[in-house]
Design a protein around this motif. Sequence first.
Motif, PDB file in Angstrom:
ATOM      1  N   GLN A 211       0.716  -1.731   0.072  1.00 43.56           N
ATOM      2  CA  GLN A 211      -0.250  -0.009   0.076  1.00 43.56           C
ATOM      3  C   GLN A 211       0.855   0.905  -0.052  1.00 43.56           C
ATOM      4  N   THR A 212       2.252   1.783   0.536  1.00 45.13           N
ATOM      5  CA  THR A 212       2.466   3.136   1.286  1.00 45.13           C
ATOM      6  C   THR A 212       2.898   3.359  -0.113  1.00 45.13           C
ATOM      7  N   PRO A 213       3.847   2.560  -1.019  1.00 47.54           N
ATOM      8  CA  PRO A 213       4.639   3.397  -2.273  1.00 47.54           C
ATOM      9  C   PRO A 213       2.693   3.311  -3.254  1.00 47.54           C
ATOM     10  N   LEU A 214       2.604   2.952  -3.412  1.00 48.87           N
ATOM     11  CA  LEU A 214       1.000   3.016  -4.013  1.00 48.87           C
ATOM     12  C   LEU A 214       0.441   4.646  -3.886  1.00 48.87           C
ATOM     13  N   LEU A 215       0.053   4.380  -2.221  1.00 49.49           N
ATOM     14  CA  LEU A 215      -0.532   5.963  -2.023  1.00 49.49           C
ATOM     15  C   LEU A 215       0.692   7.110  -2.310  1.00 49.49           C
ATOM     16  N   ALA A 216       2.089   6.663  -1.208  1.00 46.83           N
ATOM     17  CA  ALA A 216       2.863   7.653  -1.612  1.00 46.83           C
ATOM     18  C   ALA A 216       3.299   8.553  -3.286  1.00 46.83           C
ATOM     19  N   GLN A 217       2.491   7.600  -4.103  1.00 51.72           N
ATOM     20  CA  GLN A 217       2.777   7.904  -5.717  1.00 51.72           C
ATOM     21  C   GLN A 217       1.635   9.385  -5.198  1.00 51.72           C
ATOM     22  N   ALA A 218       0.649   8.315  -5.249  1.00 55.01           N
ATOM     23  CA  ALA A 218      -0.591   9.099  -5.796  1.00 55.01           C
ATOM     24  C   ALA A 218      -0.429  10.679  -5.342  1.00 55.01           C
ATOM     25  N   VAL A 219      -0.302  11.100  -3.340  1.00 51.19           N
ATOM     26  CA  VAL A 219      -0.213  11.988  -3.058  1.00 51.19           C
ATOM     27  C   VAL A 219       0.273  12.453  -3.329  1.00 51.19           C
ATOM     28  N   ASP A 232      -1.288   0.886 -21.021  1.00 55.54           N
ATOM     29  CA  ASP A 232      -0.492   1.078 -19.575  1.00 55.54           C
ATOM     30  C   ASP A 232      -1.348   2.738 -19.762  1.00 55.54           C
ATOM     31  N   ALA A 233      -1.411   3.535 -18.545  1.00 57.95           N
ATOM     32  CA  ALA A 233      -2.359   4.757 -19.260  1.00 57.95           C
ATOM     33  C   ALA A 233      -2.148   5.602 -17.726  1.00 57.95           C
ATOM     34  N   THR A 234      -1.225   7.138 -17.334  1.00 54.96           N
ATOM     35  CA  THR A 234      -0.667   7.716 -16.326  1.00 54.96           C
ATOM     36  C   THR A 234      -2.417   8.620 -16.658  1.00 54.96           C
ATOM     37  N   HIS A 235      -2.618   8.601 -14.670  1.00 57.92           N
ATOM     38  CA  HIS A 235      -3.872   9.747 -14.485  1.00 57.92           C
ATOM     39  C   HIS A 235      -3.547  10.869 -13.896  1.00 57.92           C
ATOM     40  N   GLN A 236      -3.718  12.039 -13.605  1.00 60.85           N
ATOM     41  CA  GLN A 236      -3.238  12.441 -12.617  1.00 60.85           C
ATOM     42  C   GLN A 236      -4.090  12.323 -11.208  1.00 60.85           C
ATOM     43  N   PRO A 237      -4.058  11.977 -10.089  1.00 63.78           N
ATOM     44  CA  PRO A 237      -4.628  11.488  -9.152  1.00 63.78           C
ATOM     45  C   PRO A 237      -5.617  12.016  -8.566  1.00 63.78           C
ATOM     46  N   ASN A 238      -6.752  11.842  -7.972  1.00 61.11           N
ATOM     47  CA  ASN A 238      -7.500  12.872  -7.234  1.00 61.11           C
ATOM     48  C   ASN A 238      -7.928  11.537  -6.310  1.00 61.11           C
ATOM     49  N   VAL A 239      -7.542  11.841  -5.220  1.00 61.49           N
ATOM     50  CA  VAL A 239      -7.605  10.395  -4.033  1.00 61.49           C
ATOM     51  C   VAL A 239      -9.151  10.589  -3.026  1.00 61.49           C
ATOM     52  N   LEU A 240     -10.111   9.883  -2.724  1.00 63.28           N
ATOM     53  CA  LEU A 240     -11.294   9.752  -1.952  1.00 63.28           C
ATOM     54  C   LEU A 240     -11.092   8.670  -1.340  1.00 63.28           C
ATOM     55  N   ILE A 241     -10.922   9.067   0.557  1.00 60.41           N
ATOM     56  CA  ILE A 241     -10.877   8.243   1.211  1.00 60.41           C
ATOM     57  C   ILE A 241     -12.544   8.258   2.147  1.00 60.41           C
ATOM     58  N   GLU A 242     -12.994   6.635   1.977  1.00 54.39           N
ATOM     59  CA  GLU A 242     -14.070   6.598   2.096  1.00 54.39           C
ATOM     60  C   GLU A 242     -14.454   6.025   3.427  1.00 54.39           C
ATOM     61  N   VAL A 269      -8.213   7.115   9.484  1.00 56.61           N
ATOM     62  CA  VAL A 269      -7.280   8.073   8.234  1.00 56.61           C
ATOM     63  C   VAL A 269      -6.458   7.295   8.033  1.00 56.61           C
ATOM     64  N   PHE A 270      -5.165   8.201   8.496  1.00 59.55           N
ATOM     65  CA  PHE A 270      -3.484   8.715   8.826  1.00 59.55           C
ATOM     66  C   PHE A 270      -3.114   6.767   9.420  1.00 59.55           C
ATOM     67  N   THR A 271      -3.142   5.908   9.804  1.00 59.28           N
ATOM     68  CA  THR A 271      -2.902   4.976  10.520  1.00 59.28           C
ATOM     69  C   THR A 271      -3.147   3.657   9.552  1.00 59.28           C
ATOM     70  N   GLY A 272      -4.721   3.466   9.503  1.00 59.67           N
ATOM     71  CA  GLY A 272      -4.861   2.696   8.437  1.00 59.67           C
ATOM     72  C   GLY A 272      -4.603   3.248   6.495  1.00 59.67           C
ATOM     73  N   LEU A 273      -4.164   3.673   6.305  1.00 59.79           N
ATOM     74  CA  LEU A 273      -3.196   4.138   5.066  1.00 59.79           C
ATOM     75  C   LEU A 273      -1.902   5.351   4.993  1.00 59.79           C
ATOM     76  N   ALA A 274      -1.170   4.442   5.137  1.00 61.08           N
ATOM     77  CA  ALA A 274      -0.300   4.875   5.652  1.00 61.08           C
ATOM     78  C   ALA A 274       0.611   5.007   4.021  1.00 61.08           C
ATOM     79  N   GLY A 275       1.505   6.319   3.588  1.00 58.22           N
ATOM     80  CA  GLY A 275       1.464   6.415   2.696  1.00 58.22           C
ATOM     81  C   GLY A 275       1.415   8.473   2.194  1.00 58.22           C
ATOM     82  N   LEU A 276      -0.261   8.222   2.989  1.00 53.18           N
ATOM     83  CA  LEU A 276      -0.985   9.562   2.625  1.00 53.18           C
ATOM     84  C   LEU A 276      -1.127  10.368   4.260  1.00 53.18           C
ATOM     85  N   SER A 277       0.170  11.075   2.968  1.00 52.40           N
ATOM     86  CA  SER A 277       0.657  12.573   3.889  1.00 52.40           C
ATOM     87  C   SER A 277      -0.433  13.989   4.229  1.00 52.40           C
ATOM     88  N   PRO A 278       0.137  13.932   5.344  1.00 53.75           N
ATOM     89  CA  PRO A 278      -0.931  14.295   6.448  1.00 53.75           C
ATOM     90  C   PRO A 278      -1.060  15.838   5.182  1.00 53.75           C
TER      91      PRO A 278
END
Length: 457
Positions: A211-219, A232-242, A269-278
Motif C-alpha cells: 500500500q505505502t508506495p502506491l499511496l505515496a505515489q498518488a499523493v 498502460d495509462a497515467t492519470h492525474q490522481p484525485n484520491v477519495l477516502i471513504e 485515516v493516517f494510520t490505516g492508509l500509510a503513504g497518505l501524507s497529512p
Amino acid sequence: MPVTLVLGAQWGDEGKGKLVDILASSASMVCRAAGGNNAGHTIVVNGTTYDFHILPSGLINPSCKINLIGTGCVVHIPSFFKELKALEEKGLKGVRERILISDRAHVCFDLHGVVDGVAEDKSKSIEGGKGMIGTTRKGIGPCYSDKVARRGVTFWMLVNEEQRWEKRLRDLEAGYRKLYGDAALQGYDVEEEIKKLREYRSELQQYVVSQTPLLAQAVGGQGIATASSNGDATHQPNVLIEGANALLLDIDHGTYPYVTSSNTGLGGVFTGLAGLSPRALAAPGSNIVGVVKAYTTRVGSGPFPTELDASISEVDADYGERLQRVGREFGVTTGRKRRCGWMDLVLVKYSTAVNCYTQINLTKLDVLDDFEEIRVATAYKIDGEEQDTFPADLDALERVEIVYKTFKGWQKSTTGCKTFESLPQQAREYVEYIEREVGIPVKWIGTGPRREDMIMR
C-alpha cells in the motif's frame, strides 16, 4: 493534487456512500481506511440498489480505476468474494480489475465471527443485558483484538506462506476453546476453514499489494499507473477516502465501550492508509467532509441523548417511529431497526472538533418533510448545569437533560429538489441554522435516495 475525506459525523448510517459515489466519478482512487464488513453503504443508481460492506463504493463508477482496502481494515475473505460477485450480477463491469487489498491488512476468520457471537451472548447475563455492545457479530472486534495482541494473520502471510498462517489459526482456535469451552465452538471446524482459505489463496494474490508506495505515489502527484483498454495509462490522481462507521463509534473518541474496534475518525485515516501524507490535505481542492444526517440514528446499545421513545412521551415515541418508518431506518449490514432521535448539535460540534471538517453533507432532509415541528439539541444540562460539550462519562450522558430549539416544520415536499433556493423557506432556515451553529458550510444536501437527489451549493 486534491484529497477528499468523507467521514461519518454521528453514529453511522448517515448516507456516506451516496456522496462517495458522486465524488468517485472524478476520482482516480477510492480507499477504505478502517473497519470490515460490519460497515454498510447503500447506493441507488438508475433504480438499482447496491449494498457495499467491505468494498469501497468507488467500484460503482467504472472511471474509478483503483479501489483500495487499506492496512487498517480487517477482511473476511468469503464476504469479499461474495460482495464482488453480487456487484457483477447487478451488471457492474471490471470490478475485479479495480480492487486491491493492502498486504498489511488483517484476515477476519470465520472463527472470529463465531467468537463474536459467543461473547455477545455471554454479555446478556451482565447487568440484565446492559453489558451487550450490540455488535454486528461479524467478528470485527475479536479480529482487532488478535491484531493488537500480535497473534493475527495479515494478507502477506496468507498469500506468501502456508505453515505460519495455518499454525496461527489453529493456535487461535485452541485458545478460544480454552477460553469459552468446546460447547461454545461446537459448530466451528478449524480444518474446514483452513481448507477453504487454501482454495482462495491463489486467486487472492492478484489483489494483494504494497500500500505505502502506491499511496505515496498518488499523493506525491506523480500519477497512478492503471491498465485501460488502450494499455498502460497515467492519470492525474484525485484520491477519495471513504470512512466507515462514524466518529461516535471510534474506539478512542466514541461512546466507549459501545463503539466499534477501530479508529473511524481522522486519525484512523493516517494510520490505516500509510503513504497518505497529512500535507496532502493542504493541497488546493482538498477537503474533509463530515456527513451529518438531518436527524440522528443509532444501531445497537449505548447512550443516545436525543432518542425519541415512549419513556419521554407518546408524542415523542410517535416522532421516533415516524423517523424510523419514513427514513427506512434499517441497518444495511444487520437489518436491525435503527433507534431514532432529533439532530444533536452538541454531538456534531464535538465530532467537528475531532475530525476538523471543512464541509458538511447534510443528508435525508426530505425525511423531515411532513413533521409539524422539528427540534434540534443545542446544549446539555447535567445535574442542572448547562454543558456545551459531549462528555466521555456515560453515567453523565444517562442523566443529561436536553436543551432544544424548536422549528416549525415546512410540511412541503423537498424530494428531488435540485437547488437550495427551491427548498421551502423553513427548510432553508433549518439548514442555515445548522451551518451557522457548527461553523462549517453545508456544501451538499440530500433530498432523496437516488444518486441525483443531491443539492450542491
